[in-house]
Write a protein that holds these residues in place. Structure first.
Motif, PDB file in Angstrom:
ATOM      1  N   GLN A  58       0.825  -1.208   0.000  1.00 58.66           N
ATOM      2  CA  GLN A  58       0.000   0.000   0.000  1.00 58.66           C
ATOM      3  C   GLN A  58       0.860   1.259   0.000  1.00 58.66           C
ATOM      4  OE1 GLN A  58      -2.556  -0.498   3.362  1.00 58.66           O
ATOM      5  NE2 GLN A  58      -3.780  -2.080   2.371  1.00 58.66           N
ATOM      6  N   ILE A  59       1.929   1.258   0.776  1.00 60.79           N
ATOM      7  CA  ILE A  59       2.844   2.408   0.779  1.00 60.79           C
ATOM      8  C   ILE A  59       3.510   2.550  -0.583  1.00 60.79           C
ATOM      9  CG2 ILE A  59       4.985   3.299   1.784  1.00 60.79           C
ATOM     10  CD1 ILE A  59       4.100   2.018   4.426  1.00 60.79           C
ATOM     11  N   GLY A  60       3.872   1.432  -1.188  1.00 60.16           N
ATOM     12  CA  GLY A  60       4.468   1.467  -2.520  1.00 60.16           C
ATOM     13  C   GLY A  60       3.514   2.016  -3.564  1.00 60.16           C
ATOM     14  N   GLY A  61       2.234   1.695  -3.442  1.00 60.76           N
ATOM     15  CA  GLY A  61       1.245   2.241  -4.367  1.00 60.76           C
ATOM     16  C   GLY A  61       1.119   3.751  -4.248  1.00 60.76           C
ATOM     17  N   ILE A  62       1.170   4.247  -3.029  1.00 62.07           N
ATOM     18  CA  ILE A  62       1.102   5.692  -2.809  1.00 62.07           C
ATOM     19  C   ILE A  62       2.333   6.378  -3.401  1.00 62.07           C
ATOM     20  CG2 ILE A  62       1.143   7.475  -1.027  1.00 62.07           C
ATOM     21  CD1 ILE A  62      -0.523   5.506   0.701  1.00 62.07           C
ATOM     22  N   ILE A  63       3.503   5.809  -3.166  1.00 58.92           N
ATOM     23  CA  ILE A  63       4.733   6.395  -3.699  1.00 58.92           C
ATOM     24  C   ILE A  63       4.742   6.322  -5.224  1.00 58.92           C
ATOM     25  CG2 ILE A  63       7.244   6.100  -3.813  1.00 58.92           C
ATOM     26  CD1 ILE A  63       7.106   5.265  -0.856  1.00 58.92           C
ATOM     27  N   LEU A  64       4.228   5.230  -5.786  1.00 62.21           N
ATOM     28  CA  LEU A  64       4.172   5.092  -7.243  1.00 62.21           C
ATOM     29  C   LEU A  64       3.264   6.149  -7.860  1.00 62.21           C
ATOM     30  CD1 LEU A  64       5.092   3.393  -9.639  1.00 62.21           C
ATOM     31  CD2 LEU A  64       3.072   1.994  -9.299  1.00 62.21           C
TER      32      LEU A  64
END
Length: 72
Positions: A58-64
């Motif tokens: 989920q954090i990776g999706g936000i950063i992406l």
């Protein structure tokens, strides 16, 4: 507990590989990260179990999404 650290290290090394690969063929970095995520995820090789690293995903999706916004 050690399985989680193994999966996180797989994700980190795969992200570094995707970054270097996309940079070497002069493509956007976000494309390389997405492709690596698909490859190590449950749809292709299933190297990483989604339940174990769901918060990291989920954090990776936000950063992406932030990276894609910066590139446009």
């Amino acid at each position: 507990m050690s399985v989680i650290w193994l999966e996180i290290s797989i994700v980190i090394f795969a992200a570094i590989f995707g970054y270097l690969l996309s940079r070497s063929i002069k493509q956007p970095i976000s494309i390389g990260l997405i492709l690596v995520g698909v490859v190590i995820g449950p749809s292709v090789f299933s190297l990483v179990d989604y339940e174990d690293v769901s918060i990291l995903a989920q954090i990776g999706g936000i950063i992406l999404l932030f990276l894609v916004g910066l590139e446009s």
